[in-house]
Scaffold this motif. Structure first.
Motif, PDB file in Angstrom:
ATOM      1  N   ALA A 120       0.834  -1.198   0.000  1.00 36.54           N
ATOM      2  CA  ALA A 120       0.000   0.000   0.000  1.00 36.54           C
ATOM      3  C   ALA A 120       0.870   1.250   0.000  1.00 36.54           C
ATOM      4  O   ALA A 120       0.617   2.209  -0.736  1.00 36.54           O
ATOM      5  CB  ALA A 120      -0.922  -0.015   1.218  1.00 36.54           C
ATOM      6  N   GLY A 121       1.886   1.249   0.841  1.00 36.39           N
ATOM      7  CA  GLY A 121       2.767   2.413   0.949  1.00 36.39           C
ATOM      8  C   GLY A 121       3.439   2.728  -0.374  1.00 36.39           C
ATOM      9  O   GLY A 121       3.475   3.887  -0.816  1.00 36.39           O
ATOM     10  N   ILE A 122       3.940   1.684  -1.017  1.00 38.60           N
ATOM     11  CA  ILE A 122       4.635   1.906  -2.299  1.00 38.60           C
ATOM     12  C   ILE A 122       3.654   2.426  -3.344  1.00 38.60           C
ATOM     13  O   ILE A 122       3.938   3.375  -4.082  1.00 38.60           O
ATOM     14  CB  ILE A 122       5.308   0.602  -2.763  1.00 38.60           C
ATOM     15  CG1 ILE A 122       6.442   0.238  -1.791  1.00 38.60           C
ATOM     16  CG2 ILE A 122       5.844   0.746  -4.179  1.00 38.60           C
ATOM     17  CD1 ILE A 122       6.945  -1.178  -1.941  1.00 38.60           C
ATOM     18  N   ALA A 123       2.460   1.824  -3.399  1.00 38.57           N
ATOM     19  CA  ALA A 123       1.463   2.253  -4.379  1.00 38.57           C
ATOM     20  C   ALA A 123       1.068   3.702  -4.142  1.00 38.57           C
ATOM     21  O   ALA A 123       1.005   4.510  -5.077  1.00 38.57           O
ATOM     22  CB  ALA A 123       0.237   1.346  -4.288  1.00 38.57           C
ATOM     23  N   LEU A 124       0.818   4.038  -2.880  1.00 38.84           N
ATOM     24  CA  LEU A 124       0.420   5.410  -2.568  1.00 38.84           C
ATOM     25  C   LEU A 124       1.549   6.387  -2.894  1.00 38.84           C
ATOM     26  O   LEU A 124       1.301   7.473  -3.446  1.00 38.84           O
ATOM     27  CB  LEU A 124       0.040   5.524  -1.085  1.00 38.84           C
ATOM     28  CG  LEU A 124      -1.279   4.851  -0.686  1.00 38.84           C
ATOM     29  CD1 LEU A 124      -1.441   4.854   0.824  1.00 38.84           C
ATOM     30  CD2 LEU A 124      -2.459   5.559  -1.341  1.00 38.84           C
ATOM     31  N   ALA A 125       2.779   5.995  -2.568  1.00 39.42           N
ATOM     32  CA  ALA A 125       3.912   6.877  -2.848  1.00 39.42           C
ATOM     33  C   ALA A 125       4.016   7.143  -4.342  1.00 39.42           C
ATOM     34  O   ALA A 125       4.229   8.282  -4.782  1.00 39.42           O
ATOM     35  CB  ALA A 125       5.197   6.252  -2.318  1.00 39.42           C
ATOM     36  N   ALA A 126       3.817   6.079  -5.145  1.00 36.66           N
ATOM     37  CA  ALA A 126       3.910   6.242  -6.594  1.00 36.66           C
ATOM     38  C   ALA A 126       2.808   7.161  -7.109  1.00 36.66           C
ATOM     39  O   ALA A 126       3.028   7.994  -7.989  1.00 36.66           O
ATOM     40  CB  ALA A 126       3.821   4.876  -7.268  1.00 36.66           C
ATOM     41  N   LEU A 127       1.606   7.027  -6.546  1.00 31.50           N
ATOM     42  CA  LEU A 127       0.470   7.831  -7.000  1.00 31.50           C
ATOM     43  C   LEU A 127       0.620   9.301  -6.615  1.00 31.50           C
ATOM     44  O   LEU A 127       0.298  10.199  -7.389  1.00 31.50           O
ATOM     45  CB  LEU A 127      -0.824   7.312  -6.373  1.00 31.50           C
ATOM     46  CG  LEU A 127      -1.621   6.282  -7.147  1.00 31.50           C
ATOM     47  CD1 LEU A 127      -2.845   5.895  -6.340  1.00 31.50           C
ATOM     48  CD2 LEU A 127      -2.043   6.853  -8.497  1.00 31.50           C
ATOM     49  N   LEU A 153      -0.458  11.185   6.331  1.00 27.56           N
ATOM     50  CA  LEU A 153      -1.897  11.280   6.573  1.00 27.56           C
ATOM     51  C   LEU A 153      -2.656  10.377   5.598  1.00 27.56           C
ATOM     52  O   LEU A 153      -3.562   9.626   5.993  1.00 27.56           O
ATOM     53  CB  LEU A 153      -2.327  12.740   6.413  1.00 27.56           C
ATOM     54  CG  LEU A 153      -3.736  13.078   6.869  1.00 27.56           C
ATOM     55  CD1 LEU A 153      -3.864  12.843   8.366  1.00 27.56           C
ATOM     56  CD2 LEU A 153      -4.065  14.523   6.536  1.00 27.56           C
ATOM     57  N   ILE A 154      -2.266  10.444   4.321  1.00 27.19           N
ATOM     58  CA  ILE A 154      -2.984   9.653   3.319  1.00 27.19           C
ATOM     59  C   ILE A 154      -2.825   8.159   3.590  1.00 27.19           C
ATOM     60  O   ILE A 154      -3.795   7.394   3.527  1.00 27.19           O
ATOM     61  CB  ILE A 154      -2.510  10.047   1.908  1.00 27.19           C
ATOM     62  CG1 ILE A 154      -3.164  11.386   1.565  1.00 27.19           C
ATOM     63  CG2 ILE A 154      -2.870   8.988   0.885  1.00 27.19           C
ATOM     64  CD1 ILE A 154      -2.707  11.992   0.291  1.00 27.19           C
ATOM     65  N   ALA A 155      -1.627   7.744   3.945  1.00 24.52           N
ATOM     66  CA  ALA A 155      -1.409   6.327   4.247  1.00 24.52           C
ATOM     67  C   ALA A 155      -2.266   5.901   5.437  1.00 24.52           C
ATOM     68  O   ALA A 155      -2.881   4.828   5.430  1.00 24.52           O
ATOM     69  CB  ALA A 155       0.061   6.076   4.531  1.00 24.52           C
ATOM     70  N   VAL A 224       3.649   3.673   5.983  1.00 26.28           N
ATOM     71  CA  VAL A 224       4.039   5.075   6.172  1.00 26.28           C
ATOM     72  C   VAL A 224       5.474   5.333   5.712  1.00 26.28           C
ATOM     73  O   VAL A 224       5.753   6.339   5.049  1.00 26.28           O
ATOM     74  CB  VAL A 224       3.863   5.480   7.656  1.00 26.28           C
ATOM     75  CG1 VAL A 224       4.386   6.885   7.893  1.00 26.28           C
ATOM     76  CG2 VAL A 224       2.405   5.392   8.047  1.00 26.28           C
ATOM     77  N   ILE A 225       6.369   4.387   6.063  1.00 24.98           N
ATOM     78  CA  ILE A 225       7.783   4.706   5.786  1.00 24.98           C
ATOM     79  C   ILE A 225       8.065   4.861   4.297  1.00 24.98           C
ATOM     80  O   ILE A 225       9.009   5.533   3.909  1.00 24.98           O
ATOM     81  CB  ILE A 225       8.744   3.649   6.390  1.00 24.98           C
ATOM     82  CG1 ILE A 225       8.336   2.263   5.923  1.00 24.98           C
ATOM     83  CG2 ILE A 225       8.768   3.752   7.899  1.00 24.98           C
ATOM     84  CD1 ILE A 225       9.406   1.231   6.197  1.00 24.98           C
TER      85      ILE A 225
END
Lengths: 286, 371
Positions: A120-127, A153-155, A224-225
């Motif tokens: 999830a973190g990686i996907a969110l970071a990419a987006l 916050l988003i994560a 988060v990280i």
């Protein structure tokens, strides 16, 4: 029982009950809770106490730890509140309306539970990176999301959403439509009905969901990280700092930060539980 | 019944304007998908009247009540409040007081707050001042005999008390009409009887035009000025208790109200043939197959007198204060009941002569018969 009654009242831990099973279940609950929760936590506190209260205080008040604690608890609280609003809306839509694909969306709500948080973190970071699909929309205005506290916050919103939806949904399903109709016949507008009748009735469930989302967010690490950027004093969360201390073999330092987090979380949950108990009492517990 | 003498405590709780309004339904219909709940109802409710809507479950009586309240939108027809067309008004605009079977109280508000809810929900310019709201809540608590319980929460009240709070809450907004959906349906028999009498008193004091739904015949016939009998989305008959009981307009009404047993009989013009017996048709010219509805009080023992027909006693039972016998006229016909004088020496197996005091007979195949 009859013997005890004949001898008069003997002080015991429990109220007398016709249904047996208290001894067995209570014993099991205490043993289980000790093994899984209490003993590990006691060890944690014990490790931290190696450096003494003063030592813990010293660790807690270093600027970097203070900043990390602040980031952790503020983003977690903010995420839980955002989830309170949007989780209730999602639950509302899922309960009250029929639309094609409803089952699919209902299932999708649980995905944050199931997905490895690192993914999830990686996907969110990419987006949300400045060159990502969503991040690039905000970049022209100079708003950076990934690798800032907003990213955290988003994560945290992502991983906390199911808690609110899943606690509010069943309560909303059981909510008596006639109560809403009664409000309407008494001349209340739709908004008045929502704010004076429906939300108060949902509030214990919302509080439970918020408490769970908050607790989960405080302890969240994996997602988060990847999106936080992890800059000390800006976007470094307390759990990361603990891991950093562990990697430096500073075990008592790590345990001290953990103990502080534990204390703050415990107090926060206690407060939420108190509010909940109060609203349930007013509600007449049914 | 529409008389408005001031209530004994001098507080006038009549709706503003002072005169109760009439409700008129014209061709009112409602269907849910392909299923019709209400199939074209014409009904005129007089100002200040207490009208019961009585019928079996699924007969459309609750749907009709909800249409009047505006909780459902009709598929056809109109509703008039006096001469004003209320069909397109929203629930809030109709100013109806609605009482639900399961009370629908706001559980997070105490009794006083529940009652004040409608007043507090008004826009600021129409909202009475706080002191006035408090006074009105106190008056209403008196009216529903719950003075001093204003601070309780609904879960701390009994069912009967909750329903009285629900009524006070509905009355607080000065409704033009009062609509009650099986108001006593969830209560036990003793409380029902007390509340029934009390509701009649409240109605006589406040003078609202009142509609109430019930499936309890005794309740409808005892409490209401008039009763509307619902069946399959239609009204079969509207009338006073006497009219409904003594002059049922349709076979359905005859069978639904009272404890009627239906016998298949044959009309010959001047007589009705019951099995192998014939009785005078009491002026009803029916030829061909017909249905006879017999209630316990329609038959008397014809000891010694002429004109009786023979019936065999199948059983003798004691029901409450009365003694009843079950009789058959022919093997193919179901047994009917008759009330016996207490000391009468009738026993099972006897053959006794009986006479019809009332003959309720309808030609077979009439629409609306018992299914």
């Amino acid at each position: 029982m009859s013997v005890a009654v004949a001898r008069g009242w003997t002080p015991t831990l429990r109220k007398p009950s016709a249904l047996p099973g208290f001894g067995l279940t209570f014993g099991f609950a205490v043993t289980y809770l000790s093994l899984i929760v209490l003993i590990p936590l006691a060890v944690l506190v014990w490790r931290a106490s190696g450096i003494g209260l003063e030592g813990i205080w010293h660790v807690a008040t270093t600027p970097r730890v203070l900043a990390a604690l602040q980031v952790s608890f503020f983003t977690s609280a903010a995420a839980a509140l955002i989830n309170a609003v949007f989780g209730v809306i999602v639950a509302w839509v899922l309960v009250r309306y029929d639309f094609p694909g409803k089952r699919l969306i209902d299932a999708a709500v649980d995905l944050p539970f199931a997905l490895p948080t690192a993914v999830a973190g990686i996907a969110l970071a990419a987006l949300y990176a400045t060159n990502g699909w969503i991040g690039s929309l905000f970049a022209p205005w100079g708003i950076k999301i990934a690798f800032t506290p907003y990213g955290i916050l988003i994560a945290l919103v992502f991983i906390g959403l199911p808690f609110v939806v899943r606690t509010v949904q069943p309560v909303l399903e059981d909510f008596d439509r006639e109560v809403e109709e009664a409000s309407a016949t008494l001349g209340a507008t739709r908004a008045q009905t929502i704010f004076r009748v429906i939300l108060p009735a949902l509030s214990p469930a919302i509080l439970t969901g918020v408490a769970m989302a908050f607790a989960r967010a405080v302890g969240e690490y994996g997602s988060v990280i990847f999106i936080a950027g992890n800059m000390p004093f800006v976007s470094e969360i307390a759990p990361l700092l603990i891991v950093t201390r562990l990697e430096e073999f500073d075990y008592s330092g790590a345990a001290a930060i953990a103990t502080i987090m534990l204390a703050i979380s415990f107090v926060a949950l206690l407060v939420i539980n108190g509010v909940q108990a109060y609203s349930r009492r007013r509600f007449g517990d049914a | 019944m529409a008389m408005h003498s001031p209530p004994p405590d001098g507080i006038d709780r009549r709706p503003p304007g002072g005169v109760a309004i009439a409700i008129t339904a014209e061709g009112l219909a409602k269907s849910f998908g392909t299923a019709s709940a209400v199939v074209g109802i014409d009904l005129k409710v007089h100002p200040g009247e207490l009208l019961a809507l009585l019928g079996p479950s699924g007969s459309g009586k609750t749907t009709f009540l909800r249409l009047v309240a505006g909780l459902e939108t009709p598929t056809a027809g109109r509703i008039l409040f006096d001469n004003e067309d209320a069909t397109r008004l929203t629930v809030g605009e109709r100013r109806v007081g609605f009482v639900f079977q399961h009370y629908a109280l706001f559980r997070h508000l105490n009794v006083a707050e529940n009652i004040a809810y409608g007043l507090r929900a008004r826009p600021r310019r129409l909202r009475p001042p706080d002191a006035e709201i408090r006074r009105r809540v106190a008056d209403l608590l008196d009216l529903v005999q719950l003075s001093g319980l204003g601070k309780r929460y609904p879960t701390q009240l009994s069912g009967g008390q909750r329903q009285r709070v629900a009524l006070a809450r509905a009355l607080a907004v000065e409704p033009r009409v009062l609509l009650l959906d099986e108001p006593f349906g969830a209560l036990d028999a003793k409380v029902r009887r007390d509340l029934r009498r009390w509701l009649r008193e409240v109605h006589d004091r406040t003078g609202h035009t009142t509609l109430f739904v019930t499936h309890d015949q005794e309740e409808a016939l005892e409490l209401a000025d008039r009763v509307a009998i619902f069946n399959r989305g239609r009204i079969e008959q509207v009338g006073s208790a006497d009219e409904i009981l003594d002059r049922p307009a349709t076979p359905f009404v005859a069978s639904f109200v009272g404890e009627a047993v239906c016998l298949s009989v044959e009309g010959t013009g001047d007589t009705i043939r019951i099995g192998s017996h014939e009785v005078p048709s009491q002026g009803q010219k029916i030829v061909g197959p017909a249905e006879l509805y017999v209630r316990p009080r329609d038959l008397v023992l014809a000891d010694g007198a002429a004109g009786g027909i023979a019936a065999r006693v199948v059983a003798v039972r004691r029901t409450g204060p009365a003694r009843r016998a079950e009789l058959t006229f022919a093997d193919a016909l179901p047994p009917v009941e008759i009330e016996l004088p207490l000391g009468h020496p009738v026993a099972k197996g006897n053959v006794v002569p009986v006479r019809f005091t009332t003959l309720r007979v309808f030609p077979s195949g009439q629409d609306g018969g018992v299914t």
